[in-house]
Design a protein around this motif. Structure first.
Motif, PDB file in Angstrom:
ATOM      1  N   LEU A  21       0.831  -1.208   0.000  1.00 12.46           N
ATOM      2  CA  LEU A  21       0.000   0.000   0.000  1.00 12.46           C
ATOM      3  C   LEU A  21       0.862   1.254   0.000  1.00 12.46           C
ATOM      4  O   LEU A  21       0.553   2.238  -0.678  1.00 12.46           O
ATOM      5  CB  LEU A  21      -0.942  -0.010   1.197  1.00 12.46           C
ATOM      6  N   ALA A  22       1.954   1.243   0.771  1.00 16.13           N
ATOM      7  CA  ALA A  22       2.858   2.392   0.769  1.00 16.13           C
ATOM      8  C   ALA A  22       3.528   2.567  -0.586  1.00 16.13           C
ATOM      9  O   ALA A  22       3.783   3.689  -1.030  1.00 16.13           O
ATOM     10  CB  ALA A  22       3.909   2.231   1.861  1.00 16.13           C
ATOM     11  N   GLY A  23       3.802   1.463  -1.260  1.00 13.88           N
ATOM     12  CA  GLY A  23       4.474   1.528  -2.557  1.00 13.88           C
ATOM     13  C   GLY A  23       3.561   1.802  -3.730  1.00 13.88           C
ATOM     14  O   GLY A  23       4.025   1.930  -4.857  1.00 13.88           O
ATOM     15  N   GLY A  24       2.246   1.889  -3.492  1.00 12.16           N
ATOM     16  CA  GLY A  24       1.313   2.215  -4.568  1.00 12.16           C
ATOM     17  C   GLY A  24       0.382   1.095  -4.959  1.00 12.16           C
ATOM     18  O   GLY A  24      -0.398   1.238  -5.911  1.00 12.16           O
ATOM     19  N   GLY A  25       0.428  -0.042  -4.256  1.00 19.04           N
ATOM     20  CA  GLY A  25      -0.485  -1.132  -4.558  1.00 19.04           C
ATOM     21  C   GLY A  25      -1.925  -0.736  -4.261  1.00 19.04           C
ATOM     22  O   GLY A  25      -2.189   0.021  -3.318  1.00 19.04           O
ATOM     23  N   ARG A  26      -2.850  -1.270  -5.016  1.00 15.08           N
ATOM     24  CA  ARG A  26      -4.266  -0.917  -4.844  1.00 15.08           C
ATOM     25  C   ARG A  26      -5.115  -2.120  -4.428  1.00 15.08           C
ATOM     26  O   ARG A  26      -6.177  -1.939  -3.830  1.00 15.08           O
ATOM     27  CB  ARG A  26      -4.864  -0.369  -6.156  1.00 15.08           C
ATOM     28  N   THR A  27      -4.673  -3.325  -4.764  1.00 16.96           N
ATOM     29  CA  THR A  27      -5.477  -4.516  -4.511  1.00 16.96           C
ATOM     30  C   THR A  27      -4.600  -5.605  -3.920  1.00 16.96           C
ATOM     31  O   THR A  27      -3.363  -5.507  -3.903  1.00 16.96           O
ATOM     32  CB  THR A  27      -6.119  -5.048  -5.808  1.00 16.96           C
ATOM     33  N   LEU A  28      -5.235  -6.683  -3.481  1.00 15.68           N
ATOM     34  CA  LEU A  28      -4.479  -7.822  -2.972  1.00 15.68           C
ATOM     35  C   LEU A  28      -3.609  -8.444  -4.053  1.00 15.68           C
ATOM     36  O   LEU A  28      -2.524  -8.973  -3.769  1.00 15.68           O
ATOM     37  CB  LEU A  28      -5.440  -8.872  -2.401  1.00 15.68           C
ATOM     38  N   GLU A  29      -4.051  -8.353  -5.291  1.00 16.98           N
ATOM     39  CA  GLU A  29      -3.262  -8.921  -6.389  1.00 16.98           C
ATOM     40  C   GLU A  29      -1.916  -8.225  -6.539  1.00 16.98           C
ATOM     41  O   GLU A  29      -0.961  -8.810  -7.055  1.00 16.98           O
ATOM     42  CB  GLU A  29      -4.053  -8.824  -7.699  1.00 16.98           C
ATOM     43  N   ASP A  30      -1.827  -6.985  -6.088  1.00 13.79           N
ATOM     44  CA  ASP A  30      -0.556  -6.260  -6.198  1.00 13.79           C
ATOM     45  C   ASP A  30       0.511  -6.820  -5.269  1.00 13.79           C
ATOM     46  O   ASP A  30       1.696  -6.475  -5.398  1.00 13.79           O
ATOM     47  CB  ASP A  30      -0.776  -4.769  -5.911  1.00 13.79           C
ATOM     48  N   LEU A  31       0.131  -7.691  -4.335  1.00 14.72           N
ATOM     49  CA  LEU A  31       1.126  -8.376  -3.509  1.00 14.72           C
ATOM     50  C   LEU A  31       2.044  -9.240  -4.363  1.00 14.72           C
ATOM     51  O   LEU A  31       3.186  -9.516  -3.977  1.00 14.72           O
ATOM     52  CB  LEU A  31       0.444  -9.241  -2.446  1.00 14.72           C
ATOM     53  N   ARG A  32       1.564  -9.648  -5.528  1.00 17.56           N
ATOM     54  CA  ARG A  32       2.393 -10.474  -6.411  1.00 17.56           C
ATOM     55  C   ARG A  32       3.622  -9.721  -6.887  1.00 17.56           C
ATOM     56  O   ARG A  32       4.660 -10.328  -7.165  1.00 17.56           O
ATOM     57  CB  ARG A  32       1.561 -10.946  -7.612  1.00 17.56           C
ATOM     58  N   VAL A  33       3.524  -8.404  -7.003  1.00 17.28           N
ATOM     59  CA  VAL A  33       4.682  -7.609  -7.410  1.00 17.28           C
ATOM     60  C   VAL A  33       5.795  -7.741  -6.379  1.00 17.28           C
ATOM     61  O   VAL A  33       6.974  -7.901  -6.723  1.00 17.28           O
ATOM     62  CB  VAL A  33       4.282  -6.124  -7.592  1.00 17.28           C
ATOM     63  N   LEU A  34       5.431  -7.691  -5.095  1.00 16.11           N
ATOM     64  CA  LEU A  34       6.435  -7.873  -4.047  1.00 16.11           C
ATOM     65  C   LEU A  34       6.984  -9.297  -4.042  1.00 16.11           C
ATOM     66  O   LEU A  34       8.177  -9.510  -3.821  1.00 16.11           O
ATOM     67  CB  LEU A  34       5.835  -7.550  -2.677  1.00 16.11           C
ATOM     68  N   ARG A  35       6.142 -10.264  -4.260  1.00 17.01           N
ATOM     69  CA  ARG A  35       6.608 -11.663  -4.263  1.00 17.01           C
ATOM     70  C   ARG A  35       7.626 -11.898  -5.366  1.00 17.01           C
ATOM     71  O   ARG A  35       8.571 -12.676  -5.188  1.00 17.01           O
ATOM     72  CB  ARG A  35       5.432 -12.630  -4.450  1.00 17.01           C
ATOM     73  N   ARG A  36       7.447 -11.225  -6.495  1.00 22.98           N
ATOM     74  CA  ARG A  36       8.387 -11.409  -7.616  1.00 22.98           C
ATOM     75  C   ARG A  36       9.658 -10.589  -7.454  1.00 22.98           C
ATOM     76  O   ARG A  36      10.633 -10.823  -8.168  1.00 22.98           O
ATOM     77  CB  ARG A  36       7.700 -11.037  -8.933  1.00 22.98           C
TER      78      ARG A  36
ATOM     79  N   THR B 235      -3.618 -14.365   1.690  1.00 21.45           N
ATOM     80  CA  THR B 235      -3.832 -13.164   2.505  1.00 21.45           C
ATOM     81  C   THR B 235      -5.301 -12.766   2.503  1.00 21.45           C
ATOM     82  O   THR B 235      -5.841 -12.330   3.524  1.00 21.45           O
ATOM     83  CB  THR B 235      -2.951 -12.015   1.997  1.00 21.45           C
ATOM     84  N   GLY B 236      -5.976 -12.909   1.358  1.00 21.62           N
ATOM     85  CA  GLY B 236      -7.412 -12.645   1.314  1.00 21.62           C
ATOM     86  C   GLY B 236      -8.183 -13.567   2.248  1.00 21.62           C
ATOM     87  O   GLY B 236      -9.093 -13.134   2.958  1.00 21.62           O
TER      88      GLY B 236
ATOM     89  N   CYS C 221     -12.634  -7.388  -0.422  1.00 20.91           N
ATOM     90  CA  CYS C 221     -13.308  -8.609   0.016  1.00 20.91           C
ATOM     91  C   CYS C 221     -14.828  -8.474  -0.049  1.00 20.91           C
ATOM     92  O   CYS C 221     -15.366  -7.377  -0.165  1.00 20.91           O
ATOM     93  CB  CYS C 221     -12.874  -8.966   1.439  1.00 20.91           C
ATOM     94  N   GLY C 222     -15.492  -9.599   0.065  1.00 26.11           N
ATOM     95  CA  GLY C 222     -16.945  -9.598  -0.031  1.00 26.11           C
ATOM     96  C   GLY C 222     -17.652  -9.431   1.289  1.00 26.11           C
ATOM     97  O   GLY C 222     -18.863  -9.244   1.313  1.00 26.11           O
TER      98      GLY C 222
END
Length: 438
Positions: free
Chosen positions: A67-82, A102-103, A347-348
């Motif tokens: 979130l601090a780096g600009g992520g907007r969704t849970l899917e953006d966690l994949r950027v950190l994982r890579r 995480t979801g 989330c729902g």
């Protein structure tokens, strides 16, 4: 154009070197590590149900960094994982669950009545108190406001604005911008509900030696109980007035000679009270010319009124002070939503989104502390989008020599990174001990 041709002449090649596109985010991660946020999260949130499960900080800290780096969704966690380079630098990214995991954790932890959400409130309160203790001020202004988050979720309710979503309440310390309290609410929650209790909860978050001496809010807080509480606890207030029949009658009774020019309209005041208020208060009214409608007879003016107990100053000065809440509260809520991804709920379920919002508030406060204490004065008015562009998104190469790890960056940024790390270490060494959680 053939498949082998390109518009520009540069060529592509892969590399096995350890690289990161977010070298500057490592500075924020170092701040989190020195702050002890991970240990605090693991102490306050429920532990995993089995030895094979992830600890709470393993889910929360990557979300904070994303979130601090600009992520907007849970899917953006994949950027950190890579980003193996960044993960090499930051111990809190050694373990990284998938975005799906995480979801699931958000839904699971949010469903616990006395679990994750209460724990995150304790974490946020402890972080807030530490940030406030590092400030030299003693007396502070509390601004509260509700904000709509549109969410087309099956369980979400319609807000008073006619859209499905949520209506969280947020309290800011005006002088610093940090969030002192928040309450995630259903979309159909009445804006006026629970405002006094929210104010009191915010006050309980204040550390010893610090106090709230002033309150500002919109007309949802136009309540006798709030006015009486402010009087009893010695607080000044400026709160938007409900234009009910009594207020309209009070406005109509203001002599025409009392109106003075103010900005693009005129201002005047009178004394007013409600049935259950212990003391009368000032009713300060701003009026502006109304565009006439041939089909409606609404009178020549539009009125905006505030109630206040601030004394020994003219109406214009009090109105100007009240209007500052636009920057202190409304714009900062906008920063929280747009700058840190809280305009979208992933989330729902209500409980899972409440947990996600609490993590967003935690990220926001930690970032403000990082900016004010670690980045220094030259960054103090910089928006997070600019910090990302100028600092976080600094490419780096990770090199190991013996037992040492090096982040190699462009030499033009070396002095900036060095100064930031030194300020971070100095802040952590100056005895700013994390307060006990409530």
């Amino acid at each position: 154009m053939g498949s082998s041709q390109t518009v520009l002449s540069f060529q592509l090649a892969g590399t096995d070197e350890s690289l990161t596109a977010q070298g500057g985010l490592a500075l924020f991660g170092e701040y989190l590590h020195g702050f002890g946020v991970g240990d605090l999260i693991d102490r306050e949130l429920p532990a995993p149900g089995s030895a094979a499960g992830y600890s709470p900080s393993v889910h929360v800290l990557p979300l904070v960094l994303a979130l601090a780096g600009g992520g907007r969704t849970l899917e953006d966690l994949r950027v950190l994982r890579r980003d193996e380079g960044l993960r090499t630098l930051l111990p809190q990214l050694n373990e990284m669950p998938s975005s799906d995991a995480t979801g699931d954790w958000l839904r699971r932890i949010g469903a616990k009545v006395s679990g994750g959400l209460v724990g995150l409130q304790h974490v946020n309160g402890s972080v807030f108190r530490r940030l406030l203790l590092s400030d030299e001020g003693v007396d502070y202004t509390l601004d509260i406001d509700a904000t709509q988050i549109v969410a087309e979720k099956h369980e979400a309710h319609y807000t008073y604005k006619g859209e499905k979503g949520y209506m969280p309440m947020v309290g800011h310390i005006a002088e610093l911008g940090v969030v002192i309290g928040h309450e995630f609410r259903e979309g159909n929650a009445a804006p006026a509900a629970g405002n006094l209790e929210f104010l009191q909860a915010c006050e309980r978050n204040m550390p010893k030696g610090k106090r709230i001496v002033a309150v500002r809010a919109d007309s949802a807080a136009y309540q006798a109980a709030i006015f009486n509480w402010c009087e009893v606890t010695g607080k000044v207030f400026a709160i938007g007035a409900d234009q009910d029949a009594a207020v309209k009658a009070a406005i109509a009774g203001i002599p025409e000679s009392d109106w003075k020019t103010f900005r693009d309209g005129e201002i005047a005041e009178t004394i007013h009270c409600m049935n259950k208020t212990d003391k009368a208060f000032r009713l300060i009214v701003l009026r502006r010319p109304r565009e006439q409608d041939l089909f409606e007879d609404n009178g020549p003016y539009r009125y905006h009124a505030i109630a206040s107990n601030r004394a020994d100053e003219d109406a214009a000065t009090t109105m100007q002070w009240y209007c500052k809440r636009g920057d202190a509260s409304e714009n900062r809520i906008k920063d929280l939503k747009i700058g840190f991804g809280m305009e979208y709920m992933p989330c729902g379920t209500f409980q899972a989104n409440a947990t996600f919002f609490a993590i967003g508030v935690l990220t926001y406060n930690l970032y403000l502390g990082f900016r004010s204490v670690v980045l220094g004065k030259e960054w103090e008015r910089t928006q997070v989008q600019t910090v990302r562009w100028r600092l976080f998104q600094t490419a780096g190469k990770i090199v190991r020599h013996g037992r040492q790890t090096f982040l190699k960056i462009n030499s033009t940024m070396l002095a900036v990174f060095t100064a930031i790390r030194e300020r971070c270490a100095r802040f952590m060494q100056e005895g700013c001990v994390m307060p006990e959680t409530s």
